[in-house]
Design a protein around this motif. Structure first.
Motif, PDB file in Angstrom:
ATOM      1  N   CYS A  51       0.825  -1.217   0.000  1.00  0.00           N
ATOM      2  CA  CYS A  51       0.000   0.000   0.000  1.00  0.00           C
ATOM      3  C   CYS A  51       0.855   1.260   0.000  1.00  0.00           C
ATOM      4  O   CYS A  51       0.540   2.215   0.704  1.00  0.00           O
ATOM      5  N   TRP A  53       0.708   3.206  -2.230  1.00  0.00           N
ATOM      6  CA  TRP A  53      -0.233   4.180  -2.775  1.00  0.00           C
ATOM      7  C   TRP A  53      -0.852   5.031  -1.667  1.00  0.00           C
ATOM      8  O   TRP A  53      -1.176   6.189  -1.909  1.00  0.00           O
ATOM      9  N   PHE A  54      -1.010   4.485  -0.446  1.00  0.00           N
ATOM     10  CA  PHE A  54      -1.545   5.294   0.654  1.00  0.00           C
ATOM     11  C   PHE A  54      -0.525   6.352   1.084  1.00  0.00           C
ATOM     12  O   PHE A  54      -0.890   7.498   1.345  1.00  0.00           O
ATOM     13  N   TRP A  75      -4.118  10.423   9.400  1.00  0.00           N
ATOM     14  CA  TRP A  75      -4.636   9.873   8.142  1.00  0.00           C
ATOM     15  C   TRP A  75      -5.235   8.508   8.407  1.00  0.00           C
ATOM     16  O   TRP A  75      -4.573   7.626   8.945  1.00  0.00           O
ATOM     17  N   LEU A  77      -7.374   5.208   6.746  1.00  0.00           N
ATOM     18  CA  LEU A  77      -7.874   4.457   5.603  1.00  0.00           C
ATOM     19  C   LEU A  77      -8.950   3.544   6.168  1.00  0.00           C
ATOM     20  O   LEU A  77      -8.659   2.677   6.997  1.00  0.00           O
ATOM     21  N   ALA A  87     -10.128   7.541   2.381  1.00  0.00           N
ATOM     22  CA  ALA A  87      -8.899   8.081   2.961  1.00  0.00           C
ATOM     23  C   ALA A  87      -9.273   9.435   3.550  1.00  0.00           C
ATOM     24  O   ALA A  87      -9.744  10.320   2.843  1.00  0.00           O
ATOM     25  N   ILE A 102     -11.506   5.970  -2.371  1.00  0.00           N
ATOM     26  CA  ILE A 102     -10.727   5.005  -3.142  1.00  0.00           C
ATOM     27  C   ILE A 102     -11.736   3.974  -3.623  1.00  0.00           C
ATOM     28  O   ILE A 102     -12.281   3.200  -2.819  1.00  0.00           O
ATOM     29  N   THR A 105      -9.461  -1.262  -4.217  1.00  0.00           N
ATOM     30  CA  THR A 105      -8.093  -1.590  -3.846  1.00  0.00           C
ATOM     31  C   THR A 105      -8.065  -3.021  -3.322  1.00  0.00           C
ATOM     32  O   THR A 105      -9.092  -3.563  -2.908  1.00  0.00           O
TER      33      THR A 105
END
Length: 127
Positions: A51, A53-54, A75, A77, A87, A102, A105
């Motif tokens: 992840c 991408w996070f 933050w 998720l 997010a 998102i 995923t």
């Protein structure tokens, strides 16, 4: 107390429980976006759960004035339904600064919380 992840309970577990052994960080990694960093705990989360991408979402939103003006950011998720996630960036007092949906995923867990403090992304136990 230890929680072991099995296929039957993975989706319900707050992933932060798995990474609470990270306390402080001897190594800081440079993110590909200039001026952003991440700790050993954040790297372990991204490596083991695929992840990064996070981390990219967190770093990219530092270009937003309403986000970057907060030295301390929480933050989250959060699984909405199926493979859809939210997010969310909050200030340290629980005020929502930003929400990004998102749509899909392969992230397997129900929730993950990372903190961004002075442009360094970390798991909460590293603060």
């Amino acid at each position: 107390m230890f929680h072991f992840l099995t296929p039957s309970n993975m989706l319900q577990v707050d992933l932060n429980e798995k990474y609470c052994q990270f306390i402080g960080s001897e190594t800081i990694y440079m993110h590909w976006l200039p001026g952003m960093w991440y700790t050993e705990g954040a790297k372990a989360v991204a490596d083991e759960n695929k992840c990064y991408w996070f981390l990219d979402i967190i770093a990219s939103h530092q270009l937003s004035q309403q986000v970057v003006s907060n030295y301390f950011q929480v933050w989250r998720l959060i699984r909405e339904k199926g493979t859809r996630f939210e997010a969310r960036c909050e200030d340290g007092d629980g005020k929502t600064l930003l929400v990004q949906m998102i749509e899909s995923t392969h992230f397997e867990h129900a929730m993950l919380t990372l903190w961004c403090v002075d442009r360094t992304i970390m798991v909460p136990s590293e603060y």
